[in-house]
Structure formats: structure tokens, C-alpha cells
Design a protein around this motif. Structure first.
Motif: not given
Ligand code: SF4
Length: 324
Positions: A293, A300, A318
Motif C-alpha cells: 500500500c 496498518c 481501511c
Molecule cells: Fe493501506 Fe488502508 Fe491497508 Fe493502511 S489499512 S495499509 S492505508 S489499505
């Protein structure tokens, strides 16, 4: 919105990973890892993702062609996951599948008439005469002719064979069709014909579809809502227009940035993803997409993001949208 026809709750399918001389279980491949969604009567729900993301396994677990590891699937208020084998066979009258490779899924030694009659025999539907007449009727419904019943699968083109696959799925008058990559083995010009046929049948026969595909362009063409899968999880689910015009999840944004836009004035910046998809037998901790990402944050790497509604009709998993 219409009634919920199918409800999938916290569905999991893990395949045991065996290694060594004695095939000891050394882990699990988490093909489907805790997914939940509803399918509404009369809609087409598209499920997209790269190869190995678990989308086909999801279809097969709903049909119980693979037994789920955990979770619940409810169809028309009946919990499919609690049915006996025999009861599930009966329930399959209402839920049918269309497969990617129509040639592999049609018995080459049987005539098309016999192939189409078989689901009626299995479910004890109609007399021999009624079954024969239904075979002829459905051959015509899918754009073939009654005389094709006497021919064998190898005597048809790929597009015609997929029409036969669709006719076979329709023989028991199902409510829900799970179509697993139904046009990806076909030439582009034939794809459009088969998609148009599926849309016409949906309207005429009041069908509900789960349409599984890796090609986002194809899914957009046919779907009312679209779910994006990554490493066994649904990371975004939205109405088709919302998802294609303003995807929220960084993975959806990357996937969509690679789809050509049929408007020369409008350009979309292509997002290039780093690295390969991690193995579903050893998914990264936290958000499974964090290794690729472009917006990764510390949280995350530690916490799995919850699947939350970001706006009406649009949910995403997310941390960028969870207020953490
Ligand atoms: Fe990316 Fe969202 Fe996953 Fe964090 S939670 S790594 S911002 S996709």
C-alpha cells in the motif's frame, strides 16, 4: 432496496497445508477469511480481485461444493450451512452455477439434450415428454435451436458452449446464479454477446446474479454493486458507479487505475503496486494489503481494519477511513 435473497455472515474457508513425509498439517491457506455481505433479490453483485484472492472459493462455499470452515450462509431465510447433504442437494435447485470453461463442465460423451435434461432428472422434475420440451424451450431461450439437442459439445463454438452452460443452469428455474468467470475464456466480441444474453435472462426470468471475475471492465458492465476481494477478504463494497468513479480503498484505486477509460479527454493516473500478492498461507499481520500500500501507516501493520460504512451504499476496510 429489495429483499435480501442471500446473506453471507463471517464466512471462512481454510484449506489445510500439509508438509513432510507424514503430511502433517503445518498451517492453513486462508482462501476466504471472514467475509460478510448480502445479495438483494434481482440484483447483480460483482466480486472482483486478482487470481487467488478467494473469489471463486467464495462461490463454491456458498454452494457448499466446498464445506465452509466457519460462518453462515442463509438463502431465502434457510441456513444453507446447517442443511444435511440431502437437503443441500434439494436447495441447489434454486442456486445454480455457471463455470468459466464450458467445455470442461459439459460431458463430451453426452448430447446437449441429455446434458440439459440431467438436472431435471436429478430433481425429479417433469415427465420424459415435458423434460424434452423444456430442453428445446431453453435452447431457444439462450439463442440456440431445438435441433441442437442432438449434437455433442465439441460441435459448438466457445460462445455457444457457454450458452449451453447457461441453459443447463436455468433448467431447474433457479433464483440465484453464481457465475464464476463466465466470459473470461471467450473472445472479446463473444463476451459482449454472452453478457447481453445474461442481462436479458435476468430481466425476463427475474434472476439474481453473483458475478465473479478478475476483469473489472466486464464486472462494471453487468453489476449493480461490486465487492473487491484481496487475500480472502472483501476490502470494499459499493454501488457500481460509486466504486468505479470514486474508489476508496487503495487496492481498488490501483486495480481501477489499470482499466482503460473509453474517453480520450479524461485520463486516470495509473497506480503501480509494489511487490506480489503475499501468500494466503502466511498473510501479513494487520491490514493484509500493507506490504503493497502506498499509504501504509504504523497502525496498518498491527490492526486489521474493520469493514465499515464510509458513506451510504459504500463500505471499506481501511484505516484511512476508520478515524484511527
Ligand atoms: Fe493501506 Fe488502508 Fe491497508 Fe493502511 S489499512 S495499509 S492505508 S489499505
Amino acid at each position: 432496496m429489495s429483499n435480501v435473497l442471500l446473506k453471507v455472515e463471517n464466512l471462512k474457508k481454510y484449506f489445510p497445508l500439509r508438509t513432510g513425509m507424514f503430511s502433517r498439517k503445518s498451517g492453513d491457506v486462508k482462501a476466504v477469511d471472514d467475509i460478510s455481505f448480502d445479495v438483494y433479490e434481482g440484483e447483480t453483485l460483482g466480486i472482483v480481485g486478482e487470481s487467488g484472492c478467494g473469489k471463486s472459493t467464495t462461490g463454491r462455499v456458498i454452494m457448499r461444493l466446498h464445506e465452509p470452515t466457519d460462518g453462515k450462509v442463509t438463502f431465502k431465510g434457510v441456513e444453507l450451512t446447517a442443511l444435511s447433504e440431502k437437503e443441500m442437494r434439494l436447495a441447489r435447485r434454486d442456486i445454480q452455477m455457471v463455470f468459466q470453461d464450458p467445455y470442461a463442465s459439459l460431458n463430451p460423451r453426452h448430447t446437449v439434450g441429455k446434458i440439459l435434461e440431467e438436472p431435471l432428472i436429478v430433481h425429479g422434475i417433469g415427465t420424459q415428454e415435458e423434460r424434452k420440451s423444456k430442453v428445446h424451450e431453453y435452447l431457444e431461450i439462450v439463442g440456440l435451436s431445438a435441433y441442437h439437442a442432438k449434437r455433442y459439445p465439441h460441435q459448438f463454438s466457445g460462445g455457444q458452449r457457454q450458452r449451453i452452460g447457461i441453459a443447463r443452469a436455468l433448467m431447474t428455474n433457479p433464483k440465484l446464479i453464481i457465475a464464476d468467470e463466465p466470459v473470461s475464456a471467450l473472445d472479446v466480441s463473444i463476451q459482449a454477446q454472452v453478457l447481453n444474453l445474461m442481462q436479458k435472462l435476468q430481466k425476463d426470468l427475474k434472476l439474481t446474479y453473483i458475478f465473479i471475475a478478475h476483469d473489472l471492465g466486464v464486472v462494471r458492465h453487468i453489476s449493480d454493486r461490486v465487492g473487491v476481494m484481496y487475500l480472502g477478504r472483501i476490502v470494499e463494497l459499493a454501488e457500481s458507479e460509486m466504486l468505479y468513479e470514486a474508489p476508496l480503498h487503495p487496492y481498488s484505486q490501483a486495480l481501477l487505475s489499470a482499466v482503460p477509460i473509453p474517453d480520450p479527454i479524461y485520463e486516470r493516473e495509473q497506480v503501480i503496486l509494489n511487490g506480489d500478492i503475499p501468500s494466503p498461507s502466511n498473510p501479513p499481520a494487520g491490514c493484509a494489503f500493507h506490504t503493497r500500500c502506498p499509504f501504509v501507516m504504523d497502525v496498518c501493520k498491527q490492526q486489521v481494519p474493520s469493514f465499515l460504512q464510509a458513506k451510504p451504499g459504500h463500505s471499506v476496510a481501511c484505516h484511512l477511513y476508520s478515524g484511527k
